[in-house]
Design a protein around this motif. Sequence first.
Motif, mmCIF file in Angstrom:
data_model
loop_
_atom_site.group_PDB
_atom_site.id
_atom_site.type_symbol
_atom_site.label_atom_id
_atom_site.label_comp_id
_atom_site.label_asym_id
_atom_site.label_seq_id
_atom_site.Cartn_x
_atom_site.Cartn_y
_atom_site.Cartn_z
ATOM 1 N N ALA A 283 0.834 -1.211 0.000
ATOM 2 C CA ALA A 283 0.000 0.000 0.000
ATOM 3 C C ALA A 283 0.866 1.257 0.000
ATOM 4 C CB ALA A 283 -0.929 -0.003 1.211
ATOM 5 N N ILE A 284 1.965 1.218 0.738
ATOM 6 C CA ILE A 284 2.871 2.373 0.782
ATOM 7 C C ILE A 284 3.525 2.586 -0.577
ATOM 8 C CG2 ILE A 284 5.060 3.209 1.741
ATOM 9 C CD1 ILE A 284 4.213 1.674 4.352
ATOM 10 N N LEU A 285 4.083 1.519 -1.132
ATOM 11 C CA LEU A 285 4.805 1.643 -2.399
ATOM 12 C C LEU A 285 3.890 1.979 -3.567
ATOM 13 C CD1 LEU A 285 7.366 -1.289 -2.078
ATOM 14 C CD2 LEU A 285 7.749 1.152 -1.672
ATOM 15 N N ASP A 286 2.679 1.438 -3.544
ATOM 16 C CA ASP A 286 1.738 1.700 -4.635
ATOM 17 C C ASP A 286 0.857 2.910 -4.362
ATOM 18 O OD1 ASP A 286 2.802 -0.533 -5.823
ATOM 19 O OD2 ASP A 286 1.145 -1.856 -5.270
ATOM 20 N N GLU A 287 1.024 3.500 -3.163
ATOM 21 C CA GLU A 287 0.236 4.658 -2.745
ATOM 22 C C GLU A 287 -1.257 4.392 -2.884
ATOM 23 O OE1 GLU A 287 1.778 8.036 -4.860
ATOM 24 O OE2 GLU A 287 3.700 7.916 -3.830
ATOM 25 N N THR A 288 -1.671 3.225 -2.358
ATOM 26 C CA THR A 288 -3.089 2.861 -2.363
ATOM 27 C C THR A 288 -3.562 2.730 -0.921
ATOM 28 O OG1 THR A 288 -2.557 0.503 -2.420
ATOM 29 C CG2 THR A 288 -2.916 1.596 -4.544
ATOM 30 N N GLY A 289 -4.824 2.846 -0.717
ATOM 31 C CA GLY A 289 -5.388 2.674 0.627
ATOM 32 C C GLY A 289 -5.067 3.860 1.523
ATOM 33 N N ASP A 290 -5.375 3.690 2.798
ATOM 34 C CA ASP A 290 -5.196 4.753 3.780
ATOM 35 C C ASP A 290 -3.811 4.743 4.412
ATOM 36 O OD1 ASP A 290 -7.786 5.606 3.353
ATOM 37 O OD2 ASP A 290 -8.608 4.356 4.949
ATOM 38 N N ASP A 291 -3.040 3.653 4.199
ATOM 39 C CA ASP A 291 -1.724 3.551 4.830
ATOM 40 C C ASP A 291 -0.722 4.484 4.170
ATOM 41 O OD1 ASP A 291 -2.171 1.808 6.870
ATOM 42 O OD2 ASP A 291 -1.356 0.049 5.854
ATOM 43 N N THR A 292 -0.230 5.413 4.944
ATOM 44 C CA THR A 292 0.898 6.204 4.503
ATOM 45 C C THR A 292 2.108 5.643 5.222
ATOM 46 O OG1 THR A 292 0.734 7.819 6.295
ATOM 47 C CG2 THR A 292 -0.544 8.279 4.279
#
Length: 178
Positions: A68-77
């Motif tokens: 999620a961080i690497l793909d900049e998806t979801g709420d996870d920063t």
Amino acid sequence: MQPQTITAFAKRFGLSRATLLYYDRIGLLKPSGVNPAGYRLYGKAEADRMARINTFRKAGLPLKAIQAILDETGDDTLETALEHQLGVLNEEIDRLRARQRLVVQLLGRGAQQPRYRNVDVAQWVAMLEEAGVDEAGRVRWHQAFERDEPEAHQAFLESLGLDKDEIADIRRRSRTDV
């Protein structure tokens, strides 16, 4: 960088070929292409991504959070994922300290702590008072510590054996101007 086969790429990062196949299957790290013989190839972009994945894995982040961080998806920063992981680590440290105390007790040492034990709050306050630091000075010291090195301040408070609520209270008070 010359594209590398899956075996060479795995060896470069100290991983198994199976791990890279798994990362490909879940979409975490796709090869850049396939050579005429059908071997997966990994280039510079994949090496850069793999380096970041390795760093996040060493920090203990789960693969879903990393993706999620690497793909900049979801709420996870990155920050929220790392804050969550810090909380997980702090809880694990608390559990390990509790186990350590139990092992000491089972060894029959009773209240005696291991020789590598950290200084506790009472000892720390006594040393500061001996050095002429009054309560107002300790407040200023905590404020400076929190301002300049908040992570180190957290680690220091944990080393005193304080529970997480006490630590949160001290850090909150340290962020307010007195």
